[in-house]
Write a protein that holds these residues in place. Sequence first.
Motif, mmCIF file in Angstrom:
data_model
loop_
_atom_site.group_PDB
_atom_site.id
_atom_site.type_symbol
_atom_site.label_atom_id
_atom_site.label_comp_id
_atom_site.label_asym_id
_atom_site.label_seq_id
_atom_site.Cartn_x
_atom_site.Cartn_y
_atom_site.Cartn_z
ATOM 1 N N VAL A 150 0.764 -1.288 -0.034
ATOM 2 C CA VAL A 150 0.065 0.017 0.107
ATOM 3 C C VAL A 150 0.718 1.224 0.141
ATOM 4 C CG1 VAL A 150 -0.402 0.743 2.422
ATOM 5 C CG2 VAL A 150 -2.377 0.466 0.675
ATOM 6 N N LEU A 151 2.044 1.061 0.621
ATOM 7 C CA LEU A 151 3.038 2.213 0.471
ATOM 8 C C LEU A 151 3.933 2.254 -0.630
ATOM 9 C CD1 LEU A 151 4.468 1.985 4.109
ATOM 10 C CD2 LEU A 151 2.661 3.678 3.195
ATOM 11 N N ASP A 152 3.721 1.494 -1.784
ATOM 12 C CA ASP A 152 4.420 1.349 -2.951
ATOM 13 C C ASP A 152 5.790 1.282 -2.805
ATOM 14 O OD1 ASP A 152 2.146 1.992 -4.796
ATOM 15 O OD2 ASP A 152 2.214 4.384 -4.346
ATOM 16 N N ALA A 153 6.147 0.150 -1.928
ATOM 17 C CA ALA A 153 7.584 -0.046 -1.553
ATOM 18 C C ALA A 153 8.252 -0.762 -2.822
ATOM 19 C CB ALA A 153 7.710 -1.080 -0.423
ATOM 20 N N GLU A 154 9.752 -0.544 -3.100
ATOM 21 C CA GLU A 154 10.301 -1.311 -4.116
ATOM 22 C C GLU A 154 11.541 -1.965 -3.345
ATOM 23 O OE1 GLU A 154 10.316 1.454 -8.200
ATOM 24 O OE2 GLU A 154 11.773 2.259 -6.382
ATOM 25 N N VAL A 155 11.782 -3.008 -3.812
ATOM 26 C CA VAL A 155 12.676 -3.863 -3.599
ATOM 27 C C VAL A 155 14.285 -3.752 -4.194
ATOM 28 C CG1 VAL A 155 13.591 -6.205 -3.217
ATOM 29 C CG2 VAL A 155 11.202 -5.668 -2.415
ATOM 30 N N GLU A 156 15.184 -3.416 -3.328
ATOM 31 C CA GLU A 156 16.654 -3.416 -3.998
ATOM 32 C C GLU A 156 17.403 -4.744 -3.807
ATOM 33 O OE1 GLU A 156 17.920 1.455 -3.568
ATOM 34 O OE2 GLU A 156 18.961 -0.379 -2.227
ATOM 35 N N THR A 157 17.890 -5.175 -5.069
ATOM 36 C CA THR A 157 18.731 -6.386 -4.985
ATOM 37 C C THR A 157 19.925 -6.213 -5.517
ATOM 38 O OG1 THR A 157 18.137 -7.105 -7.190
ATOM 39 C CG2 THR A 157 16.519 -7.474 -5.428
ATOM 40 N N MET A 158 20.898 -7.024 -5.224
ATOM 41 C CA MET A 158 22.094 -7.333 -5.973
ATOM 42 C C MET A 158 22.136 -8.812 -6.396
ATOM 43 S SD MET A 158 25.936 -6.977 -4.592
ATOM 44 C CE MET A 158 26.186 -5.346 -5.035
ATOM 45 N N ARG A 159 22.856 -8.904 -7.898
ATOM 46 C CA ARG A 159 22.863 -10.191 -8.591
ATOM 47 C C ARG A 159 24.352 -10.682 -8.497
ATOM 48 N NH1 ARG A 159 18.452 -8.984 -13.400
ATOM 49 N NH2 ARG A 159 19.522 -6.959 -13.202
ATOM 50 N N ALA A 160 24.345 -11.967 -8.810
ATOM 51 C CA ALA A 160 25.704 -12.543 -8.724
ATOM 52 C C ALA A 160 26.600 -11.750 -9.777
ATOM 53 C CB ALA A 160 25.361 -14.141 -9.165
ATOM 54 N N ASP A 161 26.159 -11.310 -10.759
ATOM 55 C CA ASP A 161 27.174 -10.345 -11.639
ATOM 56 C C ASP A 161 27.534 -8.956 -11.034
ATOM 57 O OD1 ASP A 161 24.702 -9.059 -12.213
ATOM 58 O OD2 ASP A 161 24.669 -9.382 -14.081
ATOM 59 N N GLY A 162 26.921 -8.767 -9.898
ATOM 60 C CA GLY A 162 27.237 -7.398 -9.341
ATOM 61 C C GLY A 162 26.253 -6.353 -9.495
ATOM 62 N N SER A 163 25.558 -6.642 -10.456
ATOM 63 C CA SER A 163 24.464 -5.706 -11.020
ATOM 64 C C SER A 163 23.518 -5.478 -9.692
ATOM 65 C CB SER A 163 23.727 -6.186 -12.320
ATOM 66 O OG SER A 163 22.966 -7.193 -12.059
ATOM 67 N N THR A 164 22.766 -4.295 -9.745
ATOM 68 C CA THR A 164 21.759 -4.194 -9.009
ATOM 69 C C THR A 164 20.443 -3.689 -9.510
ATOM 70 O OG1 THR A 164 22.279 -1.684 -8.505
ATOM 71 C CG2 THR A 164 23.309 -3.192 -6.962
ATOM 72 N N ARG A 165 19.471 -4.119 -9.101
ATOM 73 C CA ARG A 165 18.025 -3.581 -9.748
ATOM 74 C C ARG A 165 17.186 -3.159 -8.581
ATOM 75 N NH1 ARG A 165 14.529 -8.524 -12.377
ATOM 76 N NH2 ARG A 165 15.146 -9.968 -10.882
ATOM 77 N N ARG A 166 16.038 -2.399 -8.977
ATOM 78 C CA ARG A 166 14.836 -2.209 -8.118
ATOM 79 C C ARG A 166 13.720 -2.741 -8.912
ATOM 80 N NH1 ARG A 166 13.940 3.764 -5.636
ATOM 81 N NH2 ARG A 166 16.071 3.766 -4.205
ATOM 82 N N ILE A 167 12.819 -3.569 -7.783
ATOM 83 C CA ILE A 167 11.666 -4.489 -8.232
ATOM 84 C C ILE A 167 10.497 -3.736 -7.617
ATOM 85 C CG2 ILE A 167 10.509 -6.599 -8.144
ATOM 86 C CD1 ILE A 167 13.232 -8.071 -8.390
ATOM 87 N N ALA A 168 9.510 -3.301 -8.263
ATOM 88 C CA ALA A 168 8.051 -2.887 -7.358
ATOM 89 C C ALA A 168 7.521 -4.090 -6.575
ATOM 90 C CB ALA A 168 7.133 -2.416 -8.399
ATOM 91 N N LEU A 169 7.325 -3.690 -5.324
ATOM 92 C CA LEU A 169 6.961 -5.149 -4.535
ATOM 93 C C LEU A 169 5.822 -5.793 -5.142
ATOM 94 C CD1 LEU A 169 7.355 -5.987 -1.735
ATOM 95 C CD2 LEU A 169 5.129 -5.277 -1.155
#
Lengths: 216, 318
Positions: free
Chosen positions: B171-190
């Motif tokens: 309900v707060l429009d959160a996003e998840v931040e991640t790190m992948r094995a290749d070192g890249s990061t991304r944001r995923i909407a909840l």
Amino acid sequence: MNESDAMNPARREALALGRDMLVGGAAACWAGSPSARAASPRRDAPVMRKLTLRVNGAAQALELDTRTTLLDALREHLHLTGTKKGCDHGQCGACTVIAGGRRINACLSLAVMHDGDEVTTIEGLGKPGHLHPMQAAFVRHDAYQCGYCTPGQICSSVAMLEELRHGIPSHAAADVAAAPAWTPDELRERMSGNICRCGAYSNIIEAITEVAGAQP
Amino acid sequence: MKAFTYERATSTAQAAVRAASVPGAKFIAGGTNLLDLMKIEIEAPAHLIDVNGLDLAKIEPTPDGGLRIGALVRNTDLAADAGVRRDYPVLARALLAGASPQLRNRATTAGNLLQRTRCPYFYDPDQACNKREPGSGCAALAGWRRMHAIVGTSDACIAAHPSDMAVAMRVLDAEVETMRADGSTRRIALADLHRLPGATPHLETTLDAGELITAVVLPSPPGGTHVYRKVRDRASYAFALVSVALVRQPDGSGRVALGGIAPKPWRDEDAERALASDPHAVVDGLLKDARTSPDNAFKITLARRTLDAAIADARSAR
């Protein structure tokens, strides 16, 4: 598995392998590497690891199977049997200890995750003749019948009063942004992770309320 | 429990690399759900990567007025944070409605999002479960369904997502931040983190193998009055039958997400436009594709009434 299977190690091994292959199949789908499980060593060989727990102020060096929970480390390896195993699934609170200053379910934590941590059990709170005020209050208020949940109730309530003192809110709060009130409703909600099958709750709350009143 | 090797992660990047490269590896943080499942061998990781030592336990403001919550922030600490209690009280409320204090002291922000269903048929290895053993069937379909989902389900799975916190995050429009094995990061909407079961209920999230959640980011505070209302079979320490996360503005408009009724936090931004004029239309929109059984058909009525109660709470709080 029937009793004769249980007595037959070869059969047990075969069953375990079969189950591993099933579970491994699912895990491999997740990991995206079908060969993952096939390459792993025999899964039932214990993996040992050294660690040190600081339990009730004393350093305890241990070498444990990585599967050992904090609860089993305390009870089976350090012979501190005051901490009880009830459900072993985090539902009853009988195993509550204070680790790193926080009450936790010792059954849902691995001992290896607590290497170097300070752990306080019921044995560390007080001893006969030198009871912790909460232990004395439980005795005074007859806050138990069978007593099995009592060490968990006491460890939990001691840490719970610390949480209240630090202003940690609970579900019972009318205003979650306000400092929590020291009401019986708050105490009950905050103790809901400790189940008492004898139903000694009213006396448990009396004991905790008395200690809470003495230590604002 | 199956034997496993164990290591303590030394950096976020190294943890992601190890998780993607060591066969059968899983992350462990609070462990309150994973270890529970390992005991009954529904989870059987060959290797555990303990991420508790990583520097991911901070709550920090973001440049655009939001909040960045480290993946390892314990549920207790997130609920107790002064900024969360002041600016995002629906989140504090949802956290405090979940689990027990002992569990909240261990459970982490990321782990809470990734916890698995409490469907009793998933937990019982003697029952068919497509989530536990793909292709084996779903015992819940012909079973006791009081605690199960009524929307977003499939013929393969009707399990509900158990989290309260995730409903507030949605309900707060959160996003998840991640790190992948290749070192890249991304944001995923909840909203996009959890998958619906479809034909593959064992695939629960859109995370890649080894991808590590490092934080949950909240946009700037939405204002309004925040309510988290949870209905359950006992007053404390029980999963939701229905829950409502509500952020209501003074004009009656706002946002609504439901818990306890779907495989993921359930929100429909189109349906909630009717909130000020016709709250039941919001629920009707959210539950328009509901597939119920006699055990859980009550959840439709209960969702309407719980939203009514949440709106009444919001009105009386002003």
